[in-house]
Design an enzyme around this catalytic site. Structure first.
Site, PDB file in Angstrom:
ATOM      1  N   LYS A 252       0.834  -1.204   0.000  1.00  0.00           N
ATOM      2  CA  LYS A 252       0.000   0.000   0.000  1.00  0.00           C
ATOM      3  C   LYS A 252       0.871   1.258   0.000  1.00  0.00           C
ATOM      4  O   LYS A 252       0.449   2.309  -0.407  1.00  0.00           O
ATOM      5  CB  LYS A 252      -0.964  -0.026   1.183  1.00  0.00           C
ATOM      6  CG  LYS A 252      -2.146  -0.947   0.889  1.00  0.00           C
ATOM      7  CD  LYS A 252      -3.189  -1.038   1.976  1.00  0.00           C
ATOM      8  CE  LYS A 252      -4.335  -1.970   1.521  1.00  0.00           C
ATOM      9  NZ  LYS A 252      -4.995  -2.702   2.552  1.00  0.00           N
ATOM     10  N   ARG A 253       2.124   1.145   0.475  1.00  0.00           N
ATOM     11  CA  ARG A 253       2.975   2.341   0.509  1.00  0.00           C
ATOM     12  C   ARG A 253       3.528   2.719  -0.880  1.00  0.00           C
ATOM     13  O   ARG A 253       4.057   3.803  -1.053  1.00  0.00           O
ATOM     14  CB  ARG A 253       4.117   2.165   1.508  1.00  0.00           C
ATOM     15  CG  ARG A 253       5.029   1.020   1.207  1.00  0.00           C
ATOM     16  CD  ARG A 253       6.130   0.860   2.240  1.00  0.00           C
ATOM     17  NE  ARG A 253       6.915  -0.308   1.915  1.00  0.00           N
ATOM     18  CZ  ARG A 253       6.598  -1.544   2.260  1.00  0.00           C
ATOM     19  NH1 ARG A 253       5.531  -1.767   2.990  1.00  0.00           N
ATOM     20  NH2 ARG A 253       7.342  -2.562   1.899  1.00  0.00           N
TER      21      ARG A 253
END
Ligand code: GLU
Length: 279
Positions: A252-253
């Site tokens: 997700k980063r």
């Protein structure tokens, strides 16, 4: 039998290309064969899940061209279902309360000098499995918070040898001991990923579980829970994971590959579907 698949994201951030791959993988596996594709929101963790992420992921998936029956199942609204399944497992004598803090577990592992490792790190050393009935009753009376763990050795012995079929890996013998005495209900939430996913896939009539290979090992435990709870076993297809330019699994980063960022940069749904491996 008509195929039913599902995509089951946790609303803890924005969807990226890896999620698009997984969602499209499940969607095609069902819809291309006259089956049904479901969306399920896995929001049992109140500290990490946010309604705005759920709203955004639904919007992203619709933009991508996917559809699914409404209303969607939101796990936080079905805690009674997980509680009932947990009671059933308790009644089989294959669970126990665990009062350990994270720190106590780390200290116990350090004291032992070594600990068997599972896919997610060192396994729980089993401290609370050895408590007597009196010690358990005393701690519960003192209102010490506890998680509920599976006694995986006892549970596996009672279930006997188990297998499942994976479309990529073929027939797989279940070895749930690799996950140790996993948590079935957390101290702060009366369920866990493993329990709620097993219950939901059953209640929603999922016939083919499609998900990333990173969850392959979890299936060993899910198969055991199915046997204990008397559920039929779905078929599985654990798919490969998309990686970034450094060869690392997308996370997700990795903001640049979020579906929102791609859309803001002017990519069309067809282009993003192709980037996610489904031209
Ligand atoms: N909620 C899980 C995740 O976001 C997926 C669960 C599953 O597909 O079994 O990683």
């Amino acid at each position: 039998m008509s195929i039913v698949t599902r995509f089951a994201p946790s609303p803890t951030g924005h969807l990226h290309l890896g999620h698009a791959h997984s969602a499209l993988f499940g969607w095609h596996a069902a819809v291309d064969h006259g089956g049904r594709f479901l969306l399920r929101i896995e929001d049992i963790d109140p500290a990490r899940c946010r309604p705005e992420f759920e709203r955004d992921l639904i919007e992203d998936l619709e933009w991508l061209g996917l559809d699914w029956p409404r209303p969607v199942r939101r796990q936080s609204e079905h805690l009674d279902d997980y509680r009932a399944a947990l009671e059933r497992l308790d009644s089989l004598g294959v669970t126990y309360p665990c009062f350990c803090t994270r720190r106590e577990i780390e200290e116990e592992i350090a004291r032992a000098g070594h600990a068997p490792h599972g896919p997610d790190g060192p396994l729980y050393p089993g401290t609370c499995r050895a408590l007597t009935a009196g010690e358990r009753a005393d701690r519960i009376a003192r209102r010490l918070p506890f998680a509920v763990r599976i006694d995986v050795a006892r549970a596996s012995d009672s279930a006997g040898p188990l297998t499942w079929h994976d479309r990529a890996a073929g027939m797989v013998p279940a070895t749930p001991r690799v996950l140790g005495d996993a948590v079935l209900a957390r101290k702060d939430v009366p369920t866990s990923y493993h329990l709620s996913v097993t219950v939901d896939d059953h209640l929603q009539g999922v016939t083919l579980v499609t998900r990333g290979k990173d969850l392959f090992c979890a299936t060993h435990l899910h198969r055991l829970l199915q046997a204990l709870l008397g559920y039929p076993t779905p078929e599985y297809h654990h798919h490969g994971l998309l990686t970034n330019e450094r060869g690392e699994r997308l996370a997700k980063r990795d903001r640049a590959v979020s579906l929102r960022a791609l859309r803001a940069a002017g990519r069309t749904p067809a282009e993003v579907r192709a980037m996610a491996g489904f031209p």
